[in-house]
Design a protein around this motif. Structure first.
Motif, PDB file in Angstrom:
ATOM      1  N   ILE A 117      -3.615  79.168   2.919  1.00  8.91           N
ATOM      2  CA  ILE A 117      -4.515  77.969   3.029  1.00  8.91           C
ATOM      3  C   ILE A 117      -5.599  78.281   4.363  1.00  8.91           C
ATOM      4  N   GLU A 118      -4.745  78.763   5.408  1.00  3.68           N
ATOM      5  CA  GLU A 118      -5.715  79.049   6.604  1.00  3.68           C
ATOM      6  C   GLU A 118      -6.727  80.084   6.318  1.00  3.68           C
ATOM      7  N   LEU A 119      -6.237  81.292   5.472  1.00  2.48           N
ATOM      8  CA  LEU A 119      -7.389  82.115   4.933  1.00  2.48           C
ATOM      9  C   LEU A 119      -8.535  81.605   4.220  1.00  2.48           C
ATOM     10  N   CYS A 120      -7.972  80.834   3.286  1.00  2.00           N
ATOM     11  CA  CYS A 120      -9.245  80.101   2.514  1.00  2.00           C
ATOM     12  C   CYS A 120     -10.195  79.502   3.281  1.00  2.00           C
ATOM     13  N   PHE A 121      -9.449  78.456   4.305  1.00  2.00           N
ATOM     14  CA  PHE A 121     -10.657  77.685   5.411  1.00  2.00           C
ATOM     15  C   PHE A 121     -11.183  78.629   6.232  1.00  2.00           C
ATOM     16  N   SER A 122     -10.795  79.572   6.719  1.00  5.86           N
ATOM     17  CA  SER A 122     -11.548  80.422   7.517  1.00  5.86           C
ATOM     18  C   SER A 122     -12.585  81.087   6.609  1.00  5.86           C
ATOM     19  N   GLY A 123     -12.327  81.525   5.301  1.00  2.00           N
ATOM     20  CA  GLY A 123     -13.407  82.036   4.541  1.00  2.00           C
ATOM     21  C   GLY A 123     -14.448  81.351   4.235  1.00  2.00           C
ATOM     22  N   ALA A 124     -14.206  79.721   4.029  1.00  2.00           N
ATOM     23  CA  ALA A 124     -15.231  78.882   3.938  1.00  2.00           C
ATOM     24  C   ALA A 124     -16.190  78.599   5.273  1.00  2.00           C
ATOM     25  N   ILE A 125     -15.452  78.713   6.239  1.00  2.00           N
ATOM     26  CA  ILE A 125     -16.171  78.478   7.498  1.00  2.00           C
ATOM     27  C   ILE A 125     -17.226  79.654   7.659  1.00  2.00           C
ATOM     28  N   VAL A 126     -16.506  80.843   7.464  1.00  2.00           N
ATOM     29  CA  VAL A 126     -17.213  82.030   7.629  1.00  2.00           C
ATOM     30  C   VAL A 126     -18.562  81.853   6.833  1.00  2.00           C
ATOM     31  N   GLY A 127     -18.639  81.468   5.508  1.00  2.00           N
ATOM     32  CA  GLY A 127     -19.287  81.590   4.682  1.00  2.00           C
ATOM     33  C   GLY A 127     -20.255  80.665   4.715  1.00  2.00           C
ATOM     34  N   LEU A 128     -19.903  79.399   5.180  1.00  2.00           N
ATOM     35  CA  LEU A 128     -20.924  78.569   5.713  1.00  2.00           C
ATOM     36  C   LEU A 128     -21.725  78.824   6.818  1.00  2.00           C
ATOM     37  N   GLY A 129     -21.211  79.418   7.892  1.00  2.00           N
ATOM     38  CA  GLY A 129     -21.976  79.978   8.773  1.00  2.00           C
ATOM     39  C   GLY A 129     -23.045  80.948   8.484  1.00  2.00           C
ATOM     40  N   VAL A 130     -22.617  82.000   7.530  1.00  7.48           N
ATOM     41  CA  VAL A 130     -23.380  82.851   7.313  1.00  7.48           C
ATOM     42  C   VAL A 130     -24.579  82.441   6.309  1.00  7.48           C
ATOM     43  N   GLY A 131     -24.458  81.309   5.515  1.00 14.49           N
ATOM     44  CA  GLY A 131     -25.194  80.549   4.765  1.00 14.49           C
ATOM     45  C   GLY A 131     -26.308  80.034   5.464  1.00 14.49           C
ATOM     46  N   VAL A 132     -25.921  79.152   6.581  1.00 15.21           N
ATOM     47  CA  VAL A 132     -26.818  78.618   7.490  1.00 15.21           C
ATOM     48  C   VAL A 132     -27.606  79.429   8.075  1.00 15.21           C
ATOM     49  N   LEU A 133     -27.107  80.649   8.704  1.00 19.53           N
ATOM     50  CA  LEU A 133     -27.820  81.691   9.169  1.00 19.53           C
ATOM     51  C   LEU A 133     -28.740  82.345   8.401  1.00 19.53           C
ATOM     52  N   LEU A 134     -28.553  82.669   7.226  1.00 11.57           N
ATOM     53  CA  LEU A 134     -29.529  83.139   6.218  1.00 11.57           C
ATOM     54  C   LEU A 134     -30.440  82.163   5.791  1.00 11.57           C
ATOM     55  N   GLY A 135     -30.171  80.981   5.756  1.00  9.19           N
ATOM     56  CA  GLY A 135     -31.295  80.034   5.476  1.00  9.19           C
ATOM     57  C   GLY A 135     -32.131  79.644   6.309  1.00  9.19           C
ATOM     58  N   TYR A 136     -31.833  79.857   7.778  1.00 12.58           N
ATOM     59  CA  TYR A 136     -32.809  79.691   8.978  1.00 12.58           C
ATOM     60  C   TYR A 136     -33.434  81.097   8.965  1.00 12.58           C
ATOM     61  N   CYS A 137     -33.028  82.128   8.991  1.00 15.44           N
ATOM     62  CA  CYS A 137     -33.642  83.403   9.291  1.00 15.44           C
ATOM     63  C   CYS A 137     -34.667  83.664   7.967  1.00 15.44           C
ATOM     64  N   LEU A 138     -34.055  83.738   6.823  1.00 13.89           N
ATOM     65  CA  LEU A 138     -34.927  84.325   5.849  1.00 13.89           C
ATOM     66  C   LEU A 138     -36.216  83.679   5.501  1.00 13.89           C
ATOM     67  N   PRO A 139     -36.181  82.339   5.427  1.00  8.26           N
ATOM     68  CA  PRO A 139     -37.673  81.724   5.190  1.00  8.26           C
ATOM     69  C   PRO A 139     -38.814  82.170   6.105  1.00  8.26           C
ATOM     70  N   HIS A 140     -38.224  82.455   7.588  1.00  6.06           N
ATOM     71  CA  HIS A 140     -39.290  82.801   8.446  1.00  6.06           C
ATOM     72  C   HIS A 140     -39.743  84.237   8.471  1.00  6.06           C
ATOM     73  N   ARG A 141     -39.087  85.059   7.557  1.00  3.77           N
ATOM     74  CA  ARG A 141     -39.425  86.466   7.388  1.00  3.77           C
ATOM     75  C   ARG A 141     -40.091  86.795   6.255  1.00  3.77           C
ATOM     76  N   LEU A 142     -39.686  85.928   5.185  1.00  4.56           N
ATOM     77  CA  LEU A 142     -40.422  86.255   3.900  1.00  4.56           C
ATOM     78  C   LEU A 142     -42.079  85.450   3.861  1.00  4.56           C
ATOM     79  N   PRO A 143     -42.717  86.258   3.175  1.00  2.00           N
ATOM     80  CA  PRO A 143     -43.859  85.653   3.051  1.00  2.00           C
ATOM     81  C   PRO A 143     -44.056  84.444   2.035  1.00  2.00           C
ATOM     82  N   ARG A 144     -44.882  83.438   2.437  1.00  2.00           N
ATOM     83  CA  ARG A 144     -44.932  82.257   2.073  1.00  2.00           C
ATOM     84  C   ARG A 144     -45.505  81.955   0.656  1.00  2.00           C
TER      85      ARG A 144
END
Length: 77
Positions: A22-49
């Protein structure tokens, strides 16, 4: 009595294993959300509109049209 103690140890091991999963599952979810937020913030600024892409396409279409018109004029001469 010894058999009962052995079963208790197995139960504790199973409970510990479940809590670890259960701890591993929650840790994976937290890391996945963090990576998703980071990519969601960084990628749109780098890709051409889309507008920038469309402007580039329009510019290239105009260049090709001018090129073909020049070729047609050269054929007439």
């Amino acid at each position: 009595m010894r058999a009962g103690m052995c079963n208790d140890g197995l139960r504790r091991h199973e409970v510990g294993r479940e809590s670890m999963l259960i701890e591993l599952c929650f840790s994976g979810a937290i890391v996945g959300l963090g990576v998703g937020v980071l990519l969601g913030y960084c990628l749109p600024h780098r890709l051409p509109r889309r507008e920038e892409k469309q402007q580039e396409i329009d510019r290239l279409v105009e260049q090709f049209q001018e090129l073909f018109q020049q070729i047609d004029r050269d054929k007439e001469i």
